[in-house]
Design a protein around this motif. Sequence first.
Motif, PDB file in Angstrom:
ATOM      1  N   PHE A  44       0.842  -1.198   0.000  1.00 51.61           N
ATOM      2  CA  PHE A  44       0.000   0.000   0.000  1.00 51.61           C
ATOM      3  C   PHE A  44       0.873   1.242   0.000  1.00 51.61           C
ATOM      4  N   GLN A  45       0.771   2.022  -1.076  1.00 53.91           N
ATOM      5  CA  GLN A  45       1.570   3.248  -1.103  1.00 53.91           C
ATOM      6  C   GLN A  45       0.722   4.450  -0.678  1.00 53.91           C
ATOM      7  N   PRO A  46       1.192   5.187   0.341  1.00 51.15           N
ATOM      8  CA  PRO A  46       0.446   6.363   0.794  1.00 51.15           C
ATOM      9  C   PRO A  46       0.248   7.400  -0.319  1.00 51.15           C
ATOM     10  N   VAL A  47      -0.923   8.007  -0.339  1.00 50.35           N
ATOM     11  CA  VAL A  47      -1.229   9.159  -1.190  1.00 50.35           C
ATOM     12  C   VAL A  47      -1.437  10.318  -0.219  1.00 50.35           C
ATOM     13  N   VAL A  48      -0.734  11.429  -0.456  1.00 44.74           N
ATOM     14  CA  VAL A  48      -0.853  12.554   0.476  1.00 44.74           C
ATOM     15  C   VAL A  48      -1.480  13.761  -0.207  1.00 44.74           C
ATOM     16  N   ASP A  49      -2.093  14.600   0.620  1.00 43.24           N
ATOM     17  CA  ASP A  49      -2.581  15.892   0.166  1.00 43.24           C
ATOM     18  C   ASP A  49      -1.354  16.795   0.066  1.00 43.24           C
ATOM     19  N   GLY A 254      -0.271  23.986  -8.235  1.00 41.08           N
ATOM     20  CA  GLY A 254      -1.650  23.691  -7.861  1.00 41.08           C
ATOM     21  C   GLY A 254      -2.068  22.233  -7.958  1.00 41.08           C
ATOM     22  N   CYS A 255      -1.097  21.322  -7.997  1.00 45.30           N
ATOM     23  CA  CYS A 255      -1.441  19.897  -7.996  1.00 45.30           C
ATOM     24  C   CYS A 255      -2.037  19.528  -6.634  1.00 45.30           C
ATOM     25  N   ASP A 256      -3.085  18.702  -6.647  1.00 48.80           N
ATOM     26  CA  ASP A 256      -3.822  18.415  -5.407  1.00 48.80           C
ATOM     27  C   ASP A 256      -3.132  17.397  -4.500  1.00 48.80           C
ATOM     28  N   ARG A 257      -2.683  16.291  -5.097  1.00 50.50           N
ATOM     29  CA  ARG A 257      -2.190  15.183  -4.279  1.00 50.50           C
ATOM     30  C   ARG A 257      -0.930  14.597  -4.875  1.00 50.50           C
ATOM     31  N   ALA A 258      -0.234  13.774  -4.100  1.00 50.20           N
ATOM     32  CA  ALA A 258       0.993  13.173  -4.613  1.00 50.20           C
ATOM     33  C   ALA A 258       1.277  11.829  -3.963  1.00 50.20           C
TER      34      ALA A 258
END
Length: 294
Positions: A44-49, A254-258
């Motif tokens: 599971f790879q974390p997705v962050v704001d 302005g990218c939302d998540r990464a």
Amino acid sequence: RAKAAGRGRMVVFDPEMRATELHRVRLEADLAQALERGELHLVFQPVVDLATERLIGFEALLRWTHPTLGPVPPDAFIPVAEATGLIRELGHWVLEQACHTAAAWQRTYPQAQPLAISVNVSGRQLADADLGRFVADVLADSGLPPCSLVLELTETALVDDPARAAADLGRLRALGVRLAVDDFGTGYSSLAYLGQFPVDILKIDRSFVAAITDIEHRSPLVRGMLELARNLGLETVAEGVESAVQRDRLRAEGCDRAQGYLFSRPLDSTEAELQLVNLTGRRRRSTGRTGTGL
Ligand code: C2E
Ligand code: MG
Ligand code: MG
Ligand code: MG
């Protein structure tokens, strides 16, 4: 005679090609048994704001540990599974595991909600008329709210037959799940069709992120993709963020998540759960309801 013909045939093969072919045939046979032998697991790879760097979910990624070859990368075995049709069975297993795991985490760590889980779906699976029913059943069985599930599809899976893909996507989206275009910018005809697909999220392929090498980099392609996404009302996720410079640049654009090694590598389920414990602990402390020593 057959032997002689066989020997004759072999010389026309480049030995390297022959080795690759043998390898593929072997993978194919072994992969068919991998599931029942318990050789598969999810990471599971974390997705962050990007604005807050807060964990908002995970992408589930399939892993195969071959008994003698060791870990086989998905880029090597997913195409084999797609070619043989085995992807249907594997894909079902991944969806089940991912949804049940995410639902359990949501129950155990309600403070971490809303926690999203992303699952990769191959074009072969999308073309399967039963996929919608299967997803609906898994959501019902696991108790995962449909809006917590993100299905990721690559452009290549969509552009073969765009009209059909749009209809398939529409049926999935009607279940309340969210849809993402994965590896955006690497396929063909992306711009021509993007507006027609009922999708929610655009994932910028890591090759574009890798091109951001310094903070002065104006990244016209990334900027263009982000603007396109904004105009279409899509959420954006940058893949493969490895440096603080890339993070800062993407945030400024302005990218939302990464997702990426800068934040975290893909984690096994125990490590992923620890992220939720930490998150929950931090939030408890900040609201003064701690005392658990987390
Ligand atoms: P993807 O869906 O685009 O997944 C992202 C890939 O990038 C993952 O590779 C992940 O480990 C890797 N990655 C994440 N952060 C970084 C980074 O900062 N730098 C670099 N260099 N790489 C990073 P992985 O796990 O090897 O998976 C490769 C591909 O295999 C996936 O690409 C996806 O297309 C496919 N795949 C994986 N699991 C599944 C599955 O369950 N079903 C299907 N259909 N495909 C899957
Ligand atoms: Mg993906
Ligand atoms: Mg990707
Ligand atoms: Mg990929």
